[in-house]
Each structure stands twice: as C-alpha cells, then as structure tokens.
Design an enzyme around this catalytic site. Sequence first.
Site, PDB file in Angstrom:
ATOM      1  N   GLY A 139      44.572   0.240  19.944  1.00 60.94           N
ATOM      2  CA  GLY A 139      45.461  -0.716  19.300  1.00 60.94           C
ATOM      3  C   GLY A 139      44.875  -2.105  19.196  1.00 60.94           C
ATOM      4  N   CYS A 142      26.683   6.078  16.050  1.00 59.06           N
ATOM      5  CA  CYS A 142      25.288   6.242  16.407  1.00 59.06           C
ATOM      6  C   CYS A 142      24.679   4.899  16.749  1.00 59.06           C
ATOM      7  CB  CYS A 142      24.528   6.871  15.242  1.00 59.06           C
ATOM      8  SG  CYS A 142      24.594   5.877  13.751  1.00 59.06           S
ATOM      9  N   LEU A 178      25.393  10.636  17.037  1.00 56.25           N
ATOM     10  CA  LEU A 178      26.533  11.206  17.750  1.00 56.25           C
ATOM     11  C   LEU A 178      27.397  11.897  16.712  1.00 56.25           C
ATOM     12  CD1 LEU A 178      28.431  11.588  20.194  1.00 56.25           C
ATOM     13  CD2 LEU A 178      29.419   9.354  19.660  1.00 56.25           C
ATOM     14  N   GLY A 232      28.692   4.012  11.662  1.00 56.52           N
ATOM     15  CA  GLY A 232      30.058   3.660  11.322  1.00 56.52           C
ATOM     16  C   GLY A 232      30.823   4.712  10.566  1.00 56.52           C
ATOM     17  N   GLU A 233      31.881   4.267   9.949  1.00 57.36           N
ATOM     18  CA  GLU A 233      32.766   5.102   9.150  1.00 57.36           C
ATOM     19  C   GLU A 233      33.184   4.306   7.917  1.00 57.36           C
ATOM     20  OE1 GLU A 233      33.663   8.154  10.058  1.00 57.36           O
ATOM     21  OE2 GLU A 233      33.152   8.216  12.188  1.00 57.36           O
TER      22      GLU A 233
END
Length: 643
Positions: free
Chosen positions: A371, A8, A57, A82-83
């Site tokens: 990656g 977000c 989002l 975030g996560e």
Amino acid sequence: MLAGELMCGICGKLNFNREKFVESALIRRMMDMIQHRGPDGHGEFLSGPVGLGHRRLSIIDLDTGKQPMSNEDGTVWVVYNGEIYNFQELRIELEGRGHQFKSTTDTEVIVHLYEELGDQCVTRFRGMFAFALWDERRKHLLLARDRVGVKPLYYTNTGKSLLFASEIKSLLVDSDVERRVNLRAIDRFLTYYYLPGNETLFESIFKLEPGHYLSVQDGQISVHQYWNLRFEIPSRPRRFDEAVDVLQTLLSRTVKDHMISDVPVGVLLSGGVDSTGVLSHAVQHTDKPIHTFTMGFSGANFQDERPYAKVASQKFGTVHHEISMSADDFRDFLPKYAWHMEEPVCEPPAIALYFVSRLARESSVKVLLSGEGGDEAFAGYQTYRNLLILEKLKSAFGPAKGVLRLGFQALGYTGWKRIGNYASLVNPTLAEYYLSRTATPYTPFNQYKPELYNEDMSAFLDDQASGDISRRLFEQMNSQALLNRMLYVDTKTWLPDDLLVKADKMTMATSVELRVPLLDYRVLEFAASLPLHYKANGWELKRILKAALVKSVPQEILNRKKTGFPVPYDSWMRKDMKDFVSDTMLAINAASDLYFCKEAIANLLQAHQQGKGCSKEVFSLLVFELWHRQFVSASLQSFESAR
C-alpha cells in the site's frame, strides 16, 4: 496474452573510445554482485565498446523472456527491470505498424517503440521500470527510469566510460570507479536521514532521478526530465461523490494490472487503510488464494499491527502468514542492511520488510503488493494537517503571533515535538517547516551536530546548504496551495529516496518483487487534480481514499489512528543492543573517526541512554559506520566476497 515479465537487475558499460572493447569478465562480475535480484538466470550482450548484463527473476513468460532482448534484425538491444502495465495496448499498436514479436513479454515493446519514437518512447510507458537500450546503428545509449522512482538506476562517468547498474555495488567492481566519499552528502544525510536528489555518498556515482532519461551520443552525456507531477485542478472539478466513483474504478483497474503473474501473488498487510484497501481490490481480480503477510515484534509493551492485519485477512479469506522479529534479529541483520541498502538510510522498518519478504519467498510467493504511496498521493500524514491548522492560526492571530509562539512552545514541552520544533523557528518559511518535521537542526540532534564533525569536516562544510533540495522544490511550487506544495516535495524526495529505495532493496534482497499499485502515475495525477478538501479536510486525512474504501475496509481499520510501522528500535538500542551500538560506534579506529569527534558521539549515546530522544540520530550514525566499513574501508576482495 500475458502482461509483465520479471523483476531483475541490470548493468552495463559503454566505453567512449570505440576501439576499446568491453570485456565479458567485467559484465559477469557486475552481474554477480546483483545475483540476488535475479537468481533464475543471466544474460549478456557484447558489441565492441558496449556491454549489457541482466540477472533474471522469472515472474511472467518463464520460457521466452530471456534478456538482453533485441528487435528483429538485432540492431536495438535492451536490458530491463520492471513491469510495463500498458504493454498490451502498445503491442497492438506496434503490430499494426508492422513490427514482429517473438515473445509475449513487455520487454520487446521497449525496443519496438524506441524504433518508432526514439528516446521519447519513455513517455508512453505506464509502469515501474529502469532500462538500458543500445542502438547499434546510431551508437546511442539510452537509460530511463519510471516516473515515480519505483525501480532504481545508478550511473557513473569515469571520463573513459559510462557504467550503469540497478545497484551501486555492481559499479564498484570496475577499478576505474573511485570510492571517494561525498563529504557534502554526509551532512545532507544527517539533515534528512536519507539522501534526496541525484547524489549518493560516492562523489562519482549518481542516481538517475525519477521521471528522467539519460542519453549518450558520441561521448556526450545528457539528462532530460520527461515527467513531473502537476497540481492542476479543473475550473469545474467533479463533485465529491463523482470523484469517489472515479477513484474506485481507477483503483480497481490499477490493482488488476498489478495482479498479473504466473507465480503466486501476496499482499503485505500493515494493519492500515492503504494495504487493506489494496487487498480489498486484489481479491476481486483472482480466483486463486491470496497470501497475506505481516510482522510483529518480540518483547513486552510493543505496538502490534498483527491483530488488525488478521482482521483484514479474515474478512477477505486470505492464506495468512505472520512472523515476529526480535532485538537479536534486528541487530544481526544490520551489517546486511547496510550492504543491501548501499546508502545509510535511517529506515528501521526496512529491516522488518526484509524479514517479512523472506517469509513470503519461503512460502513460494515471488510477488507482493504493498500500500505504499497512499499518504503522499492523498495527504495521509498528520504533519500535513498540523501545518495547515498552524498556518490558519497564525493568520487568525495576526499581530499576536508572539503569544501564539509561546503557546506552541508549551505544547512542545508536553511532547508535541513537531509543533515545538515549528515554534522554535523565527519567522519560518514553509520550506523551513518542511525540514523541521524530521531534519536537523530542528530535532534533538541540534544539540550535538555542531560539535559532531571534526575540524576537517567542519571547515569543508562551511556555508554548505544541506537543506537546499527541499527549499528549491518548495520555491518551484510557490504558486500552489500549501498542501499541494508539501505533497509535491514529499513525492520528489521522501517517497523515492527513502520509502521506495527501502522497498526495492529489501524485497529484492530476498528475490521477491514488490508492486505498488497506489503509485501508478494515473493515481497520482488523479489525486493531484482534486480540490484540497477532498484530501485533507479539518482533522480528516485521506478523505476521498477512505470514502472510496468505506464499503470494503473494516471499520476498525478505516477509523484507527495512523501509526506507520512502529519498529521498537529505540528501546532495542537502549537495552538489548546497548553494547553492540557502543562497541561499533566507539571502536578504536572506527571509520567514522575520519569525519566525527568521538567525544561528541559518546555524548550523543549517553543522551540516548538517558531517554532524551536521539534514536534516529544514533541509528543514522550506526548504519553510516557499518556502511563505511563495507563500501569504503574494505578491500575489493573482501567487498566482493561479502555478497
């Protein structure tokens, strides 16, 4: 129980005068400027002198994850981007201490852990995040950014208030925020081709650096570092085969954490070892089809990564998508590139990332794994190997270093530019070599930069040390081996301020979340604890990472020469985009006339047309011009309508 929540955009304002209330209209305008970061919804919290805004989002917990979010009694509020991958363990711990949760999101963990630990709660989070937390009782604001800098956070102190946001453009809608250009930062940008450190191209706007948090109490602002990468090799390090086993387990767990989502997950394939390695672990942790995405380029004789990406896709049975970008696509997107990047970063592959991210979004994929970070963690750049070998040669030659320098210079003339750059330095320090890899005055820009600035800029820049950031970081690591010093500097500069800002801004421009498993701080700390030869050994780079992936990554990918992501922008700017580049940079009343001499720019363009290099210099000045037109020269009305 689900892990993670959503990507977000966040924003907000704190007035130092508690009697002056924040207006809802301002928070909404700030949110509107970053709507692309969260098109699925918005929310705000207003309480007298403070206002918090959030664009959403949805990725996880689609029904109960709305923000701003509070604790049980509404005294602690948070907006978060975030996560947090260890939130389940933290939640169990917090429930054991009596905290009650009303959702399954990781957002709530932030408010409850803050209740337990205060500002030090940031030290317990594992993930990528930027958040703002308001403590109503203490009248205390906390801003925090993840350890590596995956998610951005900007702030400004107007003297009357502090504003913060995920993107600079959100701050600029407040009339109290000045758009005064940071002249010193222009020279730093043209030295590094990005802006390392906490400065931006606006004098009054700063980045909250990775691994830092900012607190505001009674009008006093303080910034603190809570994490730093340390290279501490145990006195009895693991045997190589044991370390490989540990890394395999760590990679599997990390990728598994990054796979959790209620929406389809995809993988960006560059045709290289790192992205293919991430894919090899991702397929082990889902029973759903994985979508993979890669990019090619229209035109003849351009290097194409698609065949290698297709090899990986076929091996792992993915739903594969490809897209091709043309010179016209590249040119037409440049104004939007400047708009979304917000600072003129010389990173042409970022434009390719935008197009491939848009393809993912059109394919109903909201989450992409990348990656990114393998080279900085495990020593994947050829520069590391080159300097290690050169330093060994210097030691071996001893008094005959002059002969060695002549040999290096000869190699430089044959096309080994980095070695030639190094040879041009007289008794170089390691910090100067770090700059010589890409930065002026060691690139072809050296011939033009002294004449580039106009009189006013030249006078201002006297005695300014544009390369001081990397020099200072090198000095901080004086006790470390050369390889670790280079890895540290790149992790603190190139990685967050070029690669990760590109990754965030370009994917969020398409409303897609990008996750970077190889930049989990546990992976970085593990790599930092390894003996040097586990990472770079003679001509071999990323030794231990390749060993950990040898059974899963196809040999033609594992053993291929590293190429990066070769966007053919040099050819495009000299041919297909020649008129566009010239017309933009040499326009009457160009924004760059405020800082540069038009004749010097014309000479630079001519040298580029003659094939004398300078593509990075031309691209840098081009995007600076486009950036200035949108963020400095434009009126507020046209600025806001540009979104």
